[in-house]
Design an enzyme around this catalytic site. Structure first.
Site, PDB file in Angstrom:
ATOM      1  N   VAL A 211       0.813  -1.208  -0.062  1.00 14.66           N
ATOM      2  CA  VAL A 211       0.004  -0.112  -0.111  1.00 14.66           C
ATOM      3  C   VAL A 211       0.813   1.338  -0.028  1.00 14.66           C
ATOM      4  O   VAL A 211       0.607   2.401  -0.936  1.00 14.66           O
ATOM      5  CB  VAL A 211      -0.827  -0.055   1.133  1.00 14.66           C
ATOM      6  CG1 VAL A 211      -1.914   1.078   1.318  1.00 14.66           C
ATOM      7  CG2 VAL A 211      -1.788  -1.318   1.209  1.00 14.66           C
TER       8      VAL A 211
ATOM      9  N   LYS B 110      -6.577  -2.154   9.553  1.00 21.76           N
ATOM     10  CA  LYS B 110      -7.808  -2.264  10.153  1.00 21.76           C
ATOM     11  C   LYS B 110      -7.547  -2.836  11.551  1.00 21.76           C
ATOM     12  O   LYS B 110      -8.292  -2.635  12.734  1.00 21.76           O
ATOM     13  CB  LYS B 110      -8.581  -2.954   9.430  1.00 21.76           C
ATOM     14  CG  LYS B 110      -8.200  -4.429   8.690  1.00 21.76           C
ATOM     15  CD  LYS B 110      -7.751  -4.209   7.385  1.00 21.76           C
ATOM     16  CE  LYS B 110      -6.772  -5.407   6.913  1.00 21.76           C
ATOM     17  NZ  LYS B 110      -6.399  -5.299   5.569  1.00 21.76           N
TER      18      LYS B 110
ATOM     19  N   ILE C 233     -13.497   0.868  -2.295  1.00 25.96           N
ATOM     20  CA  ILE C 233     -14.739   1.276  -2.020  1.00 25.96           C
ATOM     21  C   ILE C 233     -14.891   2.433  -1.302  1.00 25.96           C
ATOM     22  O   ILE C 233     -14.587   2.220  -0.060  1.00 25.96           O
ATOM     23  CB  ILE C 233     -15.623   0.022  -1.568  1.00 25.96           C
ATOM     24  CG1 ILE C 233     -15.300  -1.426  -2.379  1.00 25.96           C
ATOM     25  CG2 ILE C 233     -16.939   0.097  -1.459  1.00 25.96           C
ATOM     26  CD1 ILE C 233     -16.265  -2.583  -1.967  1.00 25.96           C
TER      27      ILE C 233
ATOM     28  N   LYS D 204     -13.173  -5.396  10.376  1.00 24.96           N
ATOM     29  CA  LYS D 204     -13.638  -4.387   9.400  1.00 24.96           C
ATOM     30  C   LYS D 204     -15.137  -4.180   9.835  1.00 24.96           C
ATOM     31  O   LYS D 204     -15.773  -3.101   9.797  1.00 24.96           O
ATOM     32  CB  LYS D 204     -13.752  -5.052   8.035  1.00 24.96           C
ATOM     33  CG  LYS D 204     -12.088  -4.759   7.485  1.00 24.96           C
ATOM     34  CD  LYS D 204     -12.003  -5.590   6.281  1.00 24.96           C
ATOM     35  CE  LYS D 204     -10.705  -5.593   5.461  1.00 24.96           C
ATOM     36  NZ  LYS D 204     -10.399  -6.456   4.452  1.00 24.96           N
TER      37      LYS D 204
END
Lengths: 393, 393
Positions: B11, B92, B123, B192
């Site tokens: 990431v 997370k 998303i 999540k």
């Protein structure tokens, strides 16, 4: 914030209802005026038939236009912007026609012109698209943009009933108008696709230009059964692609295999997708119409103004050009006339009552179908999926 | 804006890549530091192994934490917030553990703590949820939150291959870690779901509390074939309901009929839904993981800070209580032991190798399955869809 609602039909009533439920962040919103038709008896103290009284009320911050239609909506929106009022509208027809003028006049007057509810109803589509555009170019948009036609196709698919019977049910349920043309002939989809394309490519294009449109008026229960046998489901889609400096756009019946989410978008739901370089595919599904979902989207725009959350700026200075041959599809055609000659360049193959043609530029296909319709006004066509994506059922 | 990226894995590299493509609104973003491991050789001039140098650099506006894991991520985030730097994280696990502390410390220091990329990857889920909450209470959340487990289930469904073979493929493709537990045992989904529930109900609940979790480690190719025969597809879901002052939440394998979008969410895609009173159902589908989609979401948060777009405020003062019997489901159970006695209150019906039990409170079901697993560690269960919604395929 003081709000004036122009029009008190389904959406206007919904906006009033949600604002008057005390909840979360809407407590600072106040409906001061509701514009009703001349000589109609007011039921609520906020009602008036005097547009000038609303425009000249300096306490009104936001005008919500939910009259529908082109005029007087267009002239009221311009007048409200010129009176330095923010304008929010759910009226896709007037936006698609006058997006550039509304954008210009709102800028000149230092006020906002927002329209989340106009495309996809309660789906945060405009917002999702504008957000994606902060980072990516969006090179594909495709959507089930019209809940009424989706209800009709889904109902025909479930029950095997003929188009006209299902249309009548849709009218009885209040999904379809007495004159259903905007929904079933693809005009509503064209408006919503053009609004989306305007934003995606920063380009103003009216829906009455070169956009190829083919609706679902001619689909029969036999067509449905045939598509079902092929393992496919038909949807009325608005689609646009962008490649380099070129784009295309089309409204047409489109077939999907059972592994596509589009094939499972039932009832009057909408499903709208975008593709961007880094984000990949994003799909948004929800209630594309209906009182409360649409009113919810109107109030989201009001809250964005209240919380000073600026939407994407539009300049309409892109140099993208429409190319009617940017995309080539395979199509399935049903007509009583022999048109193998007409389509001879496109490897026509007869399959029972249907003709399958290959690799046809989208613009050319729509031009050829106009000629077919002149001789056979019952003809139907749908584009075929390019290839089976994956193998799951 | 000057950015420091802590960690330069998948990431972190993606964030660096997107910022260094000159495009649209990212031209004002500048990566000033990249924190790498102690004694690792720097490949880029921005790289350093000195966290204090980053924290004490007054020019750094935003710290992007993409180290993963709990420590030192937790202590670096707190330190960055105390040094008056906005913090964005995709991690997370650390958010689910320390959401309340991060929220408090960010408020005390007048800086932002944003985490769009932590749930649903690319998303716009956190943003969509927070937006819905401006108007509606959200009374249902359900999501395919984990791309790796979805890839495994989809691949088993397509190919009929055994779990372990498909897990190995997922590991070879880089979708699953060498230790796959977080993905296949539902821990990642739990994190999540808890982050989503924290926001939806304005309540801080850690994932290691009362949350019932059942993963997919025990699913066999025969289970898959059986579900297929029943016309159903299994997905690992995180689900929460709210009714009045009560809520529940669960992570468990869930069966869907073919007319549900969940059943057609293939590969490593995520599909996350909410239900609100006025908006109805909204579903968001996209890449739940992957370098560029996740990095895109990180940069959306940076742009929100840059454009001063405030996210929803959290107080964590809700008085909602967890109720383990709020939802009752039917379940299908596979075990080699006779457990008709254990489930006798729930109308157990034997169907071939499976037991179907009815109307079981979710918390009770998970307690009973713990007892089953003590005797048969290969046992599996999945919740059954309540009823067939509609009749389309």
């Amino acid at each position: 914030m003081n709000i004036a609602i122009l029009g008190f039909g389904t959406v206007g009533t919904g906006v009033y209802k949600i604002i008057n439920q005390a909840n979360r962040q809407t407590q600072n919103l106040h409906v001061k005026h509701i514009l009703i038709r001349k000589n109609k008896k007011p039921d609520l103290p906020e009602m008036t038939d005097d547009i000038d009284a609303i425009l000249n009320d300096k306490d009104v911050d936001v005008v919500v236009e939910v009259l529908g239609g082109i005029e007087p909506a267009h002239q009221y929106i311009i007048a409200a912007l010129k009176h330095k009022k923010h304008v929010i509208t759910a009226n896709k027809a007037v936006i698609a026609q006058y997006m550039a003028e509304f954008t210009k006049v709102s800028k000149e007057n230092g006020v906002k012109f927002y329209f989340e509810s106009s495309v996809g109803g309660g789906i945060p589509w405009i917002q999702g698209l504008e957000r994606a555009l902060r980072i990516d170019d969006v090179n594909k948009i495709q959507g089930i943009f019209n809940g009424t036609s989706n209800f009709i196709l889904d109902q025909m698919h479930r029950t095997g009933e003929p188009f006209n019977d299902v249309l009548m049910q849709a009218q009885q349920l209040g999904y379809a108008e007495a004159d259903p043309s905007a929904d079933i002939d693809g005009i509503d989809v064209a408006n919503k696709l053009c609004i989306s394309v305007d934003i995606a490519y920063d380009l103003f294009i009216k829906p009455d230009g070169e956009l190829p449109i083919f609706g679902i008026r001619n689909i029969t229960e036999d067509d449905m059964a045939h598509f079902d046998q092929l393992g496919m489901t038909v949807k009325l889609m608005g689609i646009s692609h962008q490649v380099g400096n070129a784009f295309d756009y089309v409204v047409e019946p489109t077939l999907y295999y059972g592994d596509a989410l589009e094939a499972h978008t039932t009832d009057n739901y909408n499903l709208i997708s975008l593709h961007g370089k880094t984000i990949g595919v994003l799909k948004f599904m929800g209630q594309g119409a209906g009182q409360l979902p649409t009113a919810n989207a109107v109030i989201q725009d009001i809250l964005d103004i209240f919380q000073n959350k600026e939407h994407l700026k539009r300049e309409f200075k892109s140099t993208f050009k429409y190319r009617s041959d940017l995309t080539k599809n395979n199509y399935i055609v049903r007509t009583e006339i022999d048109c193998s000659q007409l389509f001879k360049r496109f490897e026509p193959v007869v399959r029972g009552d249907y003709l399958v043609v290959h690799n046809v530029p989208v613009g050319e296909m729509h031009r050829l179908m106009k000629r077919v319709l002149q001789k056979d006004e019952t003809a139907f066509m749908a584009s075929l999926p390019e290839k089976r994506e994956g193998a799951a059922k």
